[in-house]
Design an enzyme around this catalytic site. Structure first.
Site, mmCIF file in Angstrom:
data_model
loop_
_atom_site.group_PDB
_atom_site.id
_atom_site.type_symbol
_atom_site.label_atom_id
_atom_site.label_comp_id
_atom_site.label_asym_id
_atom_site.label_seq_id
_atom_site.Cartn_x
_atom_site.Cartn_y
_atom_site.Cartn_z
ATOM 1 N NE ARG A 54 -3.830 2.089 2.450
ATOM 2 C CZ ARG A 54 -3.646 3.246 3.077
ATOM 3 N NH1 ARG A 54 -2.523 3.470 3.741
ATOM 4 N NH2 ARG A 54 -4.585 4.170 3.053
ATOM 5 C CE1 TYR A 84 -1.087 -9.044 -2.234
ATOM 6 C CE2 TYR A 84 -2.817 -10.376 -1.258
ATOM 7 C CZ TYR A 84 -2.223 -9.153 -1.448
ATOM 8 O OH TYR A 84 -2.750 -8.033 -0.856
ATOM 9 C CG ASP A 113 -12.455 2.336 1.647
ATOM 10 O OD1 ASP A 113 -12.689 1.800 0.547
ATOM 11 O OD2 ASP A 113 -11.603 1.901 2.445
HETATM 12 P P1 FAD Z 1 -8.440 5.349 2.857
HETATM 13 O O1 FAD Z 1 -7.368 4.489 2.349
HETATM 14 O O2 FAD Z 1 -9.021 5.010 4.174
HETATM 15 O O3 FAD Z 1 -7.852 6.837 2.899
HETATM 16 C C1 FAD Z 1 -8.592 7.884 3.484
HETATM 17 C C2 FAD Z 1 -7.627 9.026 3.747
HETATM 18 O O4 FAD Z 1 -8.373 10.135 4.201
HETATM 19 C C3 FAD Z 1 -6.616 8.710 4.827
HETATM 20 O O5 FAD Z 1 -5.335 9.093 4.380
HETATM 21 C C4 FAD Z 1 -7.077 9.537 6.007
HETATM 22 O O6 FAD Z 1 -6.007 9.930 6.854
HETATM 23 C C5 FAD Z 1 -7.731 10.719 5.316
HETATM 24 N N1 FAD Z 1 -8.763 11.386 6.118
HETATM 25 C C6 FAD Z 1 -9.733 10.809 6.854
HETATM 26 N N2 FAD Z 1 -10.510 11.738 7.418
HETATM 27 C C7 FAD Z 1 -10.024 12.945 7.030
HETATM 28 C C8 FAD Z 1 -10.422 14.278 7.279
HETATM 29 N N3 FAD Z 1 -11.469 14.583 8.063
HETATM 30 N N4 FAD Z 1 -9.702 15.291 6.716
HETATM 31 C C9 FAD Z 1 -8.636 15.010 5.922
HETATM 32 N N5 FAD Z 1 -8.214 13.758 5.661
HETATM 33 C C10 FAD Z 1 -8.914 12.726 6.199
HETATM 34 N N6 FAD Z 1 -8.268 -2.893 -0.366
HETATM 35 C C11 FAD Z 1 -7.886 -3.914 -1.158
HETATM 36 O O7 FAD Z 1 -8.273 -3.974 -2.335
HETATM 37 N N7 FAD Z 1 -7.065 -4.874 -0.630
HETATM 38 C C12 FAD Z 1 -6.549 -4.783 0.659
HETATM 39 O O8 FAD Z 1 -5.795 -5.659 1.059
HETATM 40 C C13 FAD Z 1 -6.934 -3.681 1.503
HETATM 41 N N8 FAD Z 1 -6.483 -3.484 2.801
HETATM 42 C C14 FAD Z 1 -6.821 -2.303 3.528
HETATM 43 C C15 FAD Z 1 -6.355 -2.023 4.839
HETATM 44 C C16 FAD Z 1 -6.703 -0.820 5.524
HETATM 45 C C17 FAD Z 1 -6.226 -0.546 6.909
HETATM 46 C C18 FAD Z 1 -7.526 0.129 4.911
HETATM 47 C C19 FAD Z 1 -7.852 1.446 5.608
HETATM 48 C C20 FAD Z 1 -8.033 -0.176 3.640
HETATM 49 C C21 FAD Z 1 -7.685 -1.388 2.970
HETATM 50 N N9 FAD Z 1 -8.188 -1.721 1.715
HETATM 51 C C22 FAD Z 1 -7.807 -2.768 0.941
HETATM 52 C C23 FAD Z 1 -9.130 -0.888 1.173
HETATM 53 C C24 FAD Z 1 -8.427 -0.068 0.216
HETATM 54 O O9 FAD Z 1 -7.143 0.295 0.698
HETATM 55 C C25 FAD Z 1 -9.327 1.086 0.032
HETATM 56 O O10 FAD Z 1 -10.555 0.624 -0.461
HETATM 57 C C26 FAD Z 1 -8.694 1.997 -0.962
HETATM 58 O O11 FAD Z 1 -7.396 2.307 -0.541
HETATM 59 C C27 FAD Z 1 -9.477 3.262 -1.105
HETATM 60 O O12 FAD Z 1 -9.430 3.877 0.112
HETATM 61 P P2 FAD Z 1 -9.708 5.396 0.259
HETATM 62 O O13 FAD Z 1 -8.607 6.180 -0.348
HETATM 63 O O14 FAD Z 1 -11.094 5.632 -0.158
HETATM 64 O O15 FAD Z 1 -9.656 5.514 1.870
#
Ligand code: FAD
Length: 395
Positions: free
Chosen positions: A105, A210, A288
């Protein structure tokens, strides 16, 4: 003459950064606001799949990805817990194009961030409030900043602070399972097969393994039941002995791998039922924040990259006045697709955790799931979005 649009992206995870890359490539003024003081280096593996990998290539990131990823291909397979084979895992789309890979990641976050101009990401900006009028969207931050934009993309994860400005607030749903995650250097398990994704299924639990970083690391994820709701975090330390005990008596290949584990982290698995809406005026949800899903299709990151690519096409050439309509089109395209994947991930979790009276039936469903996989892998987010706006994209 109409002025160019200004877009804020809240959240610098994979989804938010991918959106910034998609927008910047088209010359759109986009700024990422991340609450953390620095982008996170922590984490373990994420599987990229053909639908997501193709889009990252279209962003010009193919070479960077190849340098840090580990391709997954023939030999990938599902097993029962004792190692009895169930079915191959499909790793290509229906045109046999590859694209399944293991990537750390932190490496993926790094590649996306490196693709952005220096002034794009503003760390130390926690969004705490939102307001909008017919002509502007206003974000307030914990540090006192108040900034106005033409549109805001909330990519702030499963606990999104901005989601409440689109739909009624609700808590994510705890799945009853946690995932132990980590990796083992390949030299400690030289017998481990190369370039494959392997998944073993037993009662209430399953194990996915993997490689990452060109195969130098072997990434494992052990999914086990836990009654109480647990936090989700990349950095909550787990007990390696407990992890070994959870999979005692399983395929000797797994037991040998787990014997090498000296550090593990656990993650509480949560998702949501599909939301009724993602967009309110000049605010929309991505990744997410819009569609948190269980990891049992390996699509969380891939779906957020699809969201990002879709927004890139839809916002290209938009005027400030166009934005609410363009964001509605984004929701119309993306919500049903992501909802299908969210629901598919829940259903697959039941198969992987052997929640079936008749395991033969489970095995048949696993064997037959290839068509559903292909419907995910074959999806061309750029083409769908281009069709919606009738323009050609920058590929
Ligand atoms: P996130 O990755 O959760 O990023 C959200 C970001 O927003 C973070 O950097 C956070 O600090 C920031 N944030 C939150 N609130 C605020 C705010 N109020 N103001 C400013 N910034 C803020 N997907 C897979 O396909 N395979 C996997 O193995 C997998 N493992 C994962 C493990 C974890 C711990 C997490 C959190 C997710 C995982 N996922 C996995 C899911 C995948 O990583 C996510 O679906 C994908 O990365 C999209 O995430 P995102 O960017 O929407 O949210």
């Amino acid at each position: 003459m109409t002025r160019a649009i200004r877009v804020a992206i809240v959240g610098g995870g994979i989804g938010g950064l991918a959106a910034a890359v998609a927008l910047k490539r088209r010359g759109i003024d986009a700024t990422v606001f991340e609450q953390a003081r620095a982008l996170t280096e922590i984490g373990a593996g994420v599987q990229l799949q053909p639908n997501g990998t193709r889009l990252l290539h279209s962003f010009g990131l193919g070479e960077a990805l190849s340098a840090v990823g580990a391709p997954l291909g023939d030999g990938s397979a599902y097993f029962r817990q004792d190692g009895a084979p169930i079915a191959p895992i499909r790793t290509t789309d229906s045109q046999d194009r590859p694209g399944m890979m293991g990537v750390h990641r932190a490496d993926l976050v790094g590649i996306l961030a490196d693709a952005l101009p220096d002034d794009t990401i503003r760390t130390g900006h926690k969004s705490i409030g939102f307001d909008q009028t017919a002509t502007e969207a206003v974000l307030t931050f914990e540090n006192g900043d108040e900034l106005s934009f033409d549109a805001v993309i909330a990519a702030d994860g499963i606990h999104s602070a901005l989601q409440q400005y689109v739909v009624e607030p609700s808590e994510p749903v705890y799945s009853g399972s946690v995932a132990f995650r980590g990796y083992v250097p390949r030299e400690l398990v030289p017998e481990w097969p190369e370039r494959v994704s392997l998944l073993w299924m037993g009662a209430d639990r399953h194990m996915l393994v993997y490689p990452l970083r060109g195969g130098k690391l072997i990434n494992y994820v052990g999914f086990v039941p836990r009654a109480q709701a647990a936090i989700e975090s990349w950095s909550a330390p787990g007990d390696p002995d407990q992890l070994r005990a959870e999979f005692a008596g399983w395929d000797p290949l797994i037991q040998h791998l787990l014997e090498q584990v000296d550090e593990t982290f656990w993650w509480g698995l949560r998702d949501r039922a599909p939301l009724p809406r993602w967009t309110e005026g000049r605010l929309t949800l991505l990744g997410d924040a819009a569609h948190p899903m269980l990891p049992h299709l390996g699509q969380g990151a891939n779906q957020s990259i699809e969201d990002a690519a879709t927004l890139g096409v839809l916002l290209d050439g938009a005027t400030p006045e166009d934005l609410p309509d363009r964001l509605q089109t984004y929701e119309k395209i993306r919500l049903p697709r992501a909802a299908r994947v969210q629901q598919g991930a829940r259903a697959n979790g039941l198969r992987y955790d052997s929640a079936y009276v008749d395991l033969e039936q489970r095995d048949r469903e696993i064997q037959d799931s290839v068509q559903f996989r292909l419907s995910i892998f074959d999806y061309d987010a750029l083409a769908v979005a281009e069709e919606a706006v009738g323009i050609h994209s920058l590929r």
